[in-house]
Design a protein around this motif. Sequence first.
Motif, PDB file in Angstrom:
ATOM      1  N   GLU A   7       1.213  -8.472   7.295  1.00 51.62           N
ATOM      2  CA  GLU A   7       2.310  -7.652   6.801  1.00 51.62           C
ATOM      3  C   GLU A   7       3.449  -7.669   7.811  1.00 51.62           C
ATOM      4  O   GLU A   7       3.218  -7.582   9.013  1.00 51.62           O
ATOM      5  N   ALA A   9       6.710  -5.950   9.756  1.00 50.80           N
ATOM      6  CA  ALA A   9       7.044  -4.589  10.177  1.00 50.80           C
ATOM      7  C   ALA A   9       8.065  -4.038   9.180  1.00 50.80           C
ATOM      8  O   ALA A   9       9.145  -4.600   9.027  1.00 50.80           O
ATOM      9  N   ARG A  10       7.717  -2.981   8.505  1.00 49.45           N
ATOM     10  CA  ARG A  10       8.628  -2.402   7.517  1.00 49.45           C
ATOM     11  C   ARG A  10       9.748  -1.610   8.185  1.00 49.45           C
ATOM     12  O   ARG A  10      10.841  -1.490   7.638  1.00 49.45           O
ATOM     13  N   GLU A  11       9.462  -1.060   9.344  1.00 45.69           N
ATOM     14  CA  GLU A  11      10.433  -0.328  10.155  1.00 45.69           C
ATOM     15  C   GLU A  11      10.309  -0.842  11.584  1.00 45.69           C
ATOM     16  O   GLU A  11       9.228  -1.317  11.975  1.00 45.69           O
ATOM     17  N   GLN A  13       9.863   0.594  14.409  1.00 48.04           N
ATOM     18  CA  GLN A  13       8.805   1.240  15.191  1.00 48.04           C
ATOM     19  C   GLN A  13       7.416   0.745  14.794  1.00 48.04           C
ATOM     20  O   GLN A  13       6.443   0.984  15.505  1.00 48.04           O
ATOM     21  N   ASP A  14       7.289   0.024  13.682  1.00 47.05           N
ATOM     22  CA  ASP A  14       5.999  -0.530  13.262  1.00 47.05           C
ATOM     23  C   ASP A  14       5.588  -1.732  14.104  1.00 47.05           C
ATOM     24  O   ASP A  14       4.406  -2.100  14.125  1.00 47.05           O
ATOM     25  N   GLY A  17       2.662  -1.166  16.725  1.00 52.40           N
ATOM     26  CA  GLY A  17       1.328  -1.061  16.139  1.00 52.40           C
ATOM     27  C   GLY A  17       0.799  -2.407  15.671  1.00 52.40           C
ATOM     28  O   GLY A  17      -0.381  -2.713  15.835  1.00 52.40           O
ATOM     29  N   LEU A  18       1.681  -3.221  15.103  1.00 57.50           N
ATOM     30  CA  LEU A  18       1.278  -4.564  14.689  1.00 57.50           C
ATOM     31  C   LEU A  18       0.911  -5.401  15.904  1.00 57.50           C
ATOM     32  O   LEU A  18      -0.062  -6.156  15.886  1.00 57.50           O
ATOM     33  N   THR A  85      13.542  -0.695  20.423  1.00 55.27           N
ATOM     34  CA  THR A  85      12.236  -0.073  20.286  1.00 55.27           C
ATOM     35  C   THR A  85      11.631   0.113  21.666  1.00 55.27           C
ATOM     36  O   THR A  85      11.944  -0.639  22.602  1.00 55.27           O
ATOM     37  N   GLY A 106      11.771  -6.720   6.399  1.00 53.13           N
ATOM     38  CA  GLY A 106      10.973  -6.542   7.606  1.00 53.13           C
ATOM     39  C   GLY A 106      11.818  -6.655   8.866  1.00 53.13           C
ATOM     40  O   GLY A 106      13.029  -6.891   8.811  1.00 53.13           O
TER      41      GLY A 106
END
Length: 122
Positions: A7, A9-11, A13-14, A17-18, A85, A106
């Motif tokens: 997936e 990163a949709r935002e 800040q994601d 985590g990815l 970020t 993304g």
Amino acid sequence: MSNPEREPAREPQDLAGLFNARANAGDVEGLVALYEADAVLAAGAVVARGHAEIRTFYTDLLSRRSDFPAAEVLEPVRNGNLAMTFARLPNGTISAEVAREQPEGGWRWVIDQLKIKPLKAG
């Protein structure tokens, strides 16, 4: 080429985590996919430019290390399709990145400065 199992990163800040999930899974190509093709990654004396050098950096890193603790993701600073970020690791080390929203959707990092160590109190 994108992998449908990865997936985006949709935002902005994601991305942290990815990164954590893919690093702990040993997924070098997944890590490389978090960066634009001509991105720059700086980690101490190492400066990796572009996917090939970033791939080499992560291949080496993952061959020496397999456990990446979750980072505290700080709120990004956004300006249109750009975002700064930030993440703080449990040892206090900070990373700061510039991410860009992608035309196909993304976010990906353009510049990644790893391992900013806190100043010692003194």
